[in-house]
Scaffold this active site. Structure first.
Site, short mmCIF file in Angstrom:
data_model
loop_
_atom_site.label_atom_id
_atom_site.label_comp_id
_atom_site.label_asym_id
_atom_site.label_seq_id
_atom_site.Cartn_x
_atom_site.Cartn_y
_atom_site.Cartn_z
CE LYS A 70 3.57 3.01 51.80
NZ LYS A 70 4.63 3.13 50.84
CB CYS A 110 4.00 -1.39 47.67
SG CYS A 110 5.76 -1.24 47.92
N1 SAJ Z 1 -0.09 -2.20 37.70
C1 SAJ Z 1 -1.15 -2.52 36.87
N2 SAJ Z 1 -1.81 -1.51 36.23
C2 SAJ Z 1 -1.45 -0.21 36.40
C3 SAJ Z 1 -0.38 0.11 37.26
C4 SAJ Z 1 0.29 -0.90 37.91
O1 SAJ Z 1 -1.52 -3.69 36.69
O2 SAJ Z 1 -2.10 0.65 35.77
C5 SAJ Z 1 0.62 -3.26 38.43
C6 SAJ Z 1 2.11 -3.39 38.08
O3 SAJ Z 1 2.29 -4.16 36.93
C7 SAJ Z 1 2.66 -4.03 39.35
C8 SAJ Z 1 1.79 -3.45 40.45
O4 SAJ Z 1 0.63 -2.94 39.81
O5 SAJ Z 1 2.47 -5.43 39.31
C9 SAJ Z 1 2.44 -2.36 41.30
O6 SAJ Z 1 3.16 -1.44 40.51
P1 SAJ Z 1 3.22 0.15 40.78
O7 SAJ Z 1 4.13 0.74 39.76
O8 SAJ Z 1 1.88 0.72 40.86
O9 SAJ Z 1 3.81 0.32 42.24
P2 SAJ Z 1 5.04 -0.21 43.14
O10 SAJ Z 1 4.50 -1.32 43.98
O11 SAJ Z 1 6.29 -0.46 42.37
O12 SAJ Z 1 5.31 1.10 44.06
C10 SAJ Z 1 4.22 1.68 44.79
C11 SAJ Z 1 4.22 3.19 44.56
N3 SAJ Z 1 2.94 3.74 45.07
C12 SAJ Z 1 2.16 4.55 44.30
O13 SAJ Z 1 2.44 4.86 43.17
C13 SAJ Z 1 0.92 5.04 44.97
C14 SAJ Z 1 5.40 3.83 45.27
O14 SAJ Z 1 5.33 5.26 45.20
C15 SAJ Z 1 5.43 3.42 46.76
O15 SAJ Z 1 6.58 3.94 47.41
C16 SAJ Z 1 5.54 1.92 46.82
O16 SAJ Z 1 4.37 1.38 46.18
C17 SAJ Z 1 5.62 1.50 48.27
O17 SAJ Z 1 6.73 1.24 48.76
O18 SAJ Z 1 4.59 1.49 48.96
#
Ligand code: SAJ
Length: 417
Positions: free
Chosen positions: A202, A256
């Site tokens: 995870k 996360c």
């Molecule tokens: N971000 C970037 N560049 C990217 C992708 C995301 O800068 O290419 C940034 C976003 O703007 C944001 C952050 O990363 O600030 C996180 O966004 P995210 O969409 O990657 O993830 P979360 O935190 O909303 O949700 C994640 C998910 N994990 C994965 O996709 C591996 C979700 O499935 C998990 O359930 C969740 O974390 C969790 O609870 O751990």
């Protein structure tokens, strides 16, 4: 089958309601009395698609009720918060409180499942010894497993049913007991493993994304120095069938990605070099963006700037660990400019919801979040702003003919498009 879900937040509540909708007798437990009262009156305290209908349906069918005290059940799911401490290790105090409360109700044959995100080895080193100190043998009297949630806010209900699920028991018997529960709800694969492997898997999922985003953010800085177009580089490199560089931005937020990698670092700092560095690089992005904003404002002799988007990512209302929020506060406190914040998803008295109002007489529109409404930003800019200048850190704005437009490709040169 009777199930208690401890912690009725973004994960616990949908989990409880979904199991209840499958016919289980579910009690949701929360320490917050007003949350419990609201839920029993069919009112939600959080927003999530489809949750209201599920609440009404499961209360009407008498499969779900909320309570402040834990009752005896066959299964207990623990979904309490696990934030990070000052030293970035995992704060297990809420988890320990929940396990202590279980002491009074558990009986031989019961199963306890931890869904909260936890540091590696927490189940074996902390939870198992607690249960054994109550006089039970784990794997014989009480079954214990870690079953991490992996759902995306906004799509929680769909993903809870359809995502593959990791089931990590302390023993094989613990894994099998846990599968008996989840197979009633999950349509994805149930992936059997050990508790410690489940914990690390995870954490690594979110760490993989954090490290990959750090790579993109580092590329932006390098390309800026070498006058190379970073966004084009990512687009082209990703044409390779085995490459998937993530997108750069003003930093990484949420509860996360910005938190979980630290749990790994805290468990073995000496060997967590890439992971710790990725956190540092992503944490450096707000400062980088502020420097760019100051240099743009200087070069255009601007007085007012408008921050567009405060949430940690687009089209949600969550501002936890949001880099946009940090950038706004820093600019507001320390820059000499008039700074206005706009976000139609955030209801706070200092946040403007209306894009046109926020852009009035502004010299620079600074896009920090990829809300859908910013795609059409060019429509709002003309005739509203003093100077039609946009700095788009999320590369979301389309049709920029009327404005001078900066993104991570061309931060220094003013480009008329
Ligand atoms: N971000 C970037 N560049 C990217 C992708 C995301 O800068 O290419 C940034 C976003 O703007 C944001 C952050 O990363 O600030 C996180 O966004 P995210 O969409 O990657 O993830 P979360 O935190 O909303 O949700 C994640 C998910 N994990 C994965 O996709 C591996 C979700 O499935 C998990 O359930 C969740 O974390 C969790 O609870 O751990």
């Amino acid at each position: 089958m009777k199930l208690s879900v401890i912690g009725l937040g973004y994960i616990g509540l949908p989990t409880a309601l979904l199991f209840a909708s499958k016919g289980l007798d579910v009690t949701g437990i929360d320490v917050n009395k007003s949350v419990v009262e609201k839920l029993n009156n069919k009112e939600l305290h959080i927003e999530e698609n489809g949750l209201q209908e599920l609440l009404v349906q499961t209360i009407d069918s008498k499969n779900f009720k909320a309570a402040t005290e834990i009752e005896h059940s066959d299964y207990y799911i623990v979904a309490v918060p696990t934030p990070h401490l000052e030293d970035n290790s995992c704060d297990v105090s809420y988890l320990k409180d929940a396990v202590m409360k279980l002491r009074n109700v558990i009986k031989k044959g019961d199963t306890i499942i931890v869904e909260s995100t936890i540091g590696p080895r927490t189940m074996e080193d902390i939870v198992q010894p607690m249960i054994e100190s109550f006089g039970f043998t784990v794997g014989e009297d009480i079954y214990l497993a870690h079953c991490p949630e992996r759902v995306l806010p906004g799509k929680i209900i769909h993903e809870m049913i359809h995502n593959n699920r990791i089931i990590g028991g302390i023993t094989e018997a613990c894994t099998q007991k846990t599968i008996e529960l989840y197979k009633q709800l999950v349509q994805g694969k149930l992936l059997e493993t050990k508790a410690s492997t489940a914990e690390m898997s995870k954490l690594m999922e979110n760490t993989y994304r954090d490290v990959n985003i750090a790579l993109a953010n580092e590329l932006v800085k390098i390309s800026d120095n070498l006058n190379i177009n970073a966004l084009d580089v990512i687009k082209l490199a990703n044409e390779h069938p085995r490459v998937n560089i993530h997108l750069p931005g003003p930093g990484v937020g949420g509860h996360c990605l910005a938190v979980d990698p630290y749990f790994i670092v805290a468990s073995d700092p000496e060997n967590s070099e890439i992971i710790a560095n990725a956190r540092r690089i992503n944490n450096s992005m707000p400062k980088y963006v502020i420097e760019k904003v100051n240099s743009i404002m200087e070069s255009i002799q601007g007085k007012k700037l408008t921050v567009l988007g405060l949430t940690y990512k687009g089209n949600i209302d969550d501002i936890r660990e949001s880099p946009a929020l940090d950038i706004y506060h820093e600019l507001k406190l320390k820059s000499k400019y008039e700074v206005v914040a706009q976000d139609s998803h955030v209801q706070l008295d200092w946040v403007e919801n209306d894009i046109t109002k926020a852009l009035e007489n502004s010299d620079l529109a600074l896009v920090l979040t990829d809300h859908n409404e910013y795609k059409e930003l060019a429509n709002y800019v003309n005739g509203t702003m003093k100077q039609n200048i946009v700095f788009d850190t999320k590369n979301i704005v389309e049709n920029t003919e009327e404005s001078k437009y900066y993104n991570f490709n061309n931060i220094y040169s003013t480009k008329e498009v």
